[in-house]
Design a protein around this motif. Structure first.
Motif, short mmCIF file in Angstrom:
data_model
loop_
_atom_site.label_atom_id
_atom_site.label_comp_id
_atom_site.label_asym_id
_atom_site.label_seq_id
_atom_site.Cartn_x
_atom_site.Cartn_y
_atom_site.Cartn_z
N ALA A 37 -50.75 24.73 -52.09
CA ALA A 37 -51.77 25.22 -52.84
C ALA A 37 -52.58 24.48 -53.59
O ALA A 37 -53.77 24.71 -53.66
CB ALA A 37 -51.01 26.52 -53.83
N SER A 66 -57.15 31.88 -51.91
CA SER A 66 -55.87 30.82 -51.57
C SER A 66 -54.91 31.05 -52.86
O SER A 66 -53.77 31.05 -52.52
CB SER A 66 -56.34 29.40 -51.51
N THR A 115 -63.54 30.87 -50.92
CA THR A 115 -62.07 31.00 -50.46
C THR A 115 -60.99 30.41 -51.36
O THR A 115 -59.62 30.83 -51.47
CB THR A 115 -61.72 30.22 -49.15
N ASP A 157 -53.85 28.09 -45.07
CA ASP A 157 -54.94 27.94 -45.98
C ASP A 157 -56.06 27.00 -45.45
O ASP A 157 -57.14 27.24 -45.62
CB ASP A 157 -54.28 27.13 -47.40
N THR A 188 -53.12 34.33 -52.85
CA THR A 188 -52.11 34.30 -51.64
C THR A 188 -50.97 33.72 -52.12
O THR A 188 -49.70 33.96 -51.81
CB THR A 188 -52.79 33.91 -50.29
N SER A 189 -51.01 32.41 -52.46
CA SER A 189 -50.00 31.43 -52.83
C SER A 189 -49.28 32.17 -54.13
O SER A 189 -47.93 32.15 -53.99
CB SER A 189 -50.33 30.27 -53.14
#
Length: 202
Positions: free
Chosen positions: A202, A160, A156, A122, A163-164
């Motif tokens: 995160a 992020s 982003t 990240d 994705t987390s």
């Protein structure tokens, strides 16, 4: 069933196995009662110490190499920020782990190493976007460097979070199915440390 004890000599191991067999009538692979179905293993304190020392050395080498890479590819303060985020994720995870009182096992160490990867991934994505946005910044009067970094973070952020969340789904599944339904202790160690680390990262 797993039983942990102090170090036993051979005679004591034989007595323990006989008592366990008498109590539980353990079955072998063919379904026949057999004392051989009871296995034993010993791990010495010196072996555990050696493994811990090697793990710390490997972690130190990893952190040094990551710092050098980030300092050269981005800039030195970005490397410092990445390491600060990394340490934060590990400390928070270790803190939650110790509050719950779980035993530190090899699965725990594996989970912590996985968290390092998530945390760095990240961080590097955000830093790379900042670097991309900052190209040719000196020739522009529209944005300052701070605004450029803020733009990169906004660009982003959803990636992020998504994705987390996607990464957390199988970990939560592992925690619910592996621990709640199957009652496997190793999965509890691995899943808990990963879940806490990923949420914290995160």
């Amino acid at each position: 069933i797993q039983i942990r004890s102090e170090a036993l000599d051979n005679d004591e191991v034989v007595k323990v196995k006989a008592a366990l067999f008498a109590e539980f009538q353990t079955l072998n692979a063919e379904g026949q009662p057999s004392e051989r179905a009871i296995s034993d293993s010993a791990v010495s304190a010196s072996w555990g110490g050696e493994i811990s020392q090697q793990a710390l050395i490997a972690l130190g080498v990893f952190l040094v190499l990551v710092t050098i890479f980030l300092a050269f590819y981005f800039e030195k303060w970005m490397a410092v920020a990445a390491l600060a985020a990394l340490i934060h994720d590990i400390v928070v995870t270790a803190g939650v782990y110790s509050i719950i009182g779980f035993e530190v096992t090899p699965a725990t160490v594996i989970g912590l190493l996985t968290i390092l990867g998530f945390s760095l991934c990240d961080t590097v994505v955000v830093f790379d976007k900042i670097k991309e946005n900052a190209r040719g910044l000196l020739g522009l009067t529209r944005r300052t460097y701070g605004e450029t970094a803020n733009l990169a973070l906004n660009q982003t952020l959803m990636r992020s979070i998504n994705t987390s969340l996607i990464g957390l789904l199988p970990v939560i599944g592992l925690l619910i199915v592996g621990v709640g339904l199957l009652g496997v202790g190793t999965l509890a160690d691995l899943a808990l440390v990963q879940m806490v680390g990923m949420v914290s990262g995160a």
